[in-house]
Design an enzyme around this catalytic site. Structure first.
Site, short mmCIF file in Angstrom:
data_model
loop_
_atom_site.label_atom_id
_atom_site.label_comp_id
_atom_site.label_asym_id
_atom_site.label_seq_id
_atom_site.Cartn_x
_atom_site.Cartn_y
_atom_site.Cartn_z
N TYR A 63 35.76 27.47 32.07
CA TYR A 63 35.35 28.46 33.06
C TYR A 63 36.01 28.07 34.38
O TYR A 63 35.61 27.12 35.04
CB TYR A 63 33.83 28.48 33.19
CG TYR A 63 33.27 29.55 34.12
CD1 TYR A 63 34.08 30.51 34.72
CD2 TYR A 63 31.91 29.60 34.40
CE1 TYR A 63 33.56 31.48 35.56
CE2 TYR A 63 31.37 30.56 35.24
CZ TYR A 63 32.20 31.50 35.83
OH TYR A 63 31.68 32.45 36.67
N LYS A 77 37.74 31.43 30.69
CA LYS A 77 37.14 32.51 31.45
C LYS A 77 37.78 32.44 32.83
O LYS A 77 37.50 31.52 33.61
CB LYS A 77 35.63 32.37 31.55
CG LYS A 77 34.98 33.47 32.40
CD LYS A 77 33.47 33.28 32.53
CE LYS A 77 32.88 34.36 33.45
NZ LYS A 77 31.42 34.21 33.61
N THR A 98 24.98 33.24 34.95
CA THR A 98 24.23 34.48 35.16
C THR A 98 22.78 34.35 34.71
O THR A 98 21.90 35.05 35.20
CB THR A 98 24.92 35.64 34.43
OG1 THR A 98 26.24 35.80 34.95
CG2 THR A 98 24.18 36.95 34.58
N ILE A 138 34.25 37.99 29.81
CA ILE A 138 32.86 37.54 29.85
C ILE A 138 32.30 38.17 31.11
O ILE A 138 32.55 37.70 32.23
CB ILE A 138 32.76 36.01 29.86
CG1 ILE A 138 33.37 35.44 28.58
CG2 ILE A 138 31.30 35.57 30.00
CD1 ILE A 138 33.39 33.91 28.52
#
EC number: 4.3.3.7
Length: 284
Positions: A130, A158, A46, A201
């Site tokens: 992730y 995540k 992000t 998250i």
């Protein structure tokens, strides 16, 4: 260390001259922590890290680390190679690294496990996997996630599978002990929490941070009625914030709120359209 609650993967704000707006980044970090976030992710996807120079990355990390130290909050650092993980030794504030399942090359399940064994061996802090298969092209079934959970220092995942799929249900039916499951698909975080996830998250938690924190607390406390009500409202917000490539709409909203100096992103991203930003603001 148990990873619970809401972690905000911070955007990187840019000034009118295109430089990183470090003052705005610091204010944003302080605000989301004050509003209930358990920690911050620096240099996550992000934050557009691939568009930042090495010097800019260091500056961003220094700011976020300082805020986390001052607020006694957990700092998670995006690190996607053995070299990047080793470099975390130079950042004493780090509480974990967030490492993407290798994208594009599709190394297979055994390759994914071997990769995270190497990362964990090199890391001075816990590793969070992730898993976002619709971006990486690599499927990681529940059985392989259990193998990852058994690696020393791999502390959680995540989980952003694009919905609540069969692998997610299988994992949550019997989650590995001591292995944190953190939602990464903002629009699906409420049902994932209902299945027993530990937190999320969540880029959407740049806005309405307090409500996302309330959502996690309510599901964790078993207060399903309150959690559903909050979750229904936040699902609409998350869908609006992800109507265009992340983090373009989020930046547009933050700029409209006066929290960052511009809504600028760097290529290959383009700014979100005004209609998308307005729709997200209406959800707020």
């Amino acid at each position: 260390m148990t990873f619970t609650g809401v972690y905000v993967p911070l955007i990187t704000p840019f000034g009118a001259d295109g430089s990183v707006a470090l003052d705005a980044l610091e204010s944003l970090a302080r605000q989301v922590l004050a509003d209930g976030a358990a920690g911050l992710v620096a240099l996550g996807t992000t934050g557009e890290p691939s568009s930042l120079s090495a010097q800019e990355q260091r500056a961003v990390l220094d700011v976020v680390a300082r805020v986390c130290r001052e607020r006694d909050a957990t700092l998670v650092i995006g690190a996607n190679s053995v070299e990047a993980v080793r470099a975390v030794r130079d950042q004493p504030a780090a509480g974990a690294v967030l490492s993407l399942v290798p994208p594009f090359v599709r190394p297979g399940e055994a390759g994914v496990v071997a990769y995270f064994e190497a990362l964990a061996a090199a890391s001075p802090v816990p590793v969070l996997v992730y898993h976002v298969p619709y971006r990486t092209g690599q499927v990681v079934p529940a059985a392989t996630l259990r193998r990852l959970a058994a690696i020393p220092k791999v502390a959680g995942v995540k989980l952003a599978a694009g919905g609540i799929d069969a692998a997610t249900v299988e994992l949550m039916a019997d989650p590995p002990a001591g292995f944190a499951v953190l939602g990464g698909d903002d629009a699906f975080v409420s049902p994932l929490l209902a299945l027993g996830a530990h937190g999320g998250i969540l880029a959407s938690a740049h806005v309405a941070t307090d409500r996302f924190a309330e959502l996690v607390r309510s599901w964790r406390a078993g207060n399903a009625v309150a959690a559903r009500a909050v979750g229904h409202r936040l699902t609409g917000l998350a869908l609006a914030l992800f109507a265009e490539p992340n983090p373009t709409v989020i930046k547009g909203v933050l700029h409209a709120q006066g929290r960052i100096p511009t809504a600028a992103v760097r290529l290959p991203l383009l700014p979100a359209g005004a209609g998308s930003v307005e729709a997200a603001l209406e959800q707020l």
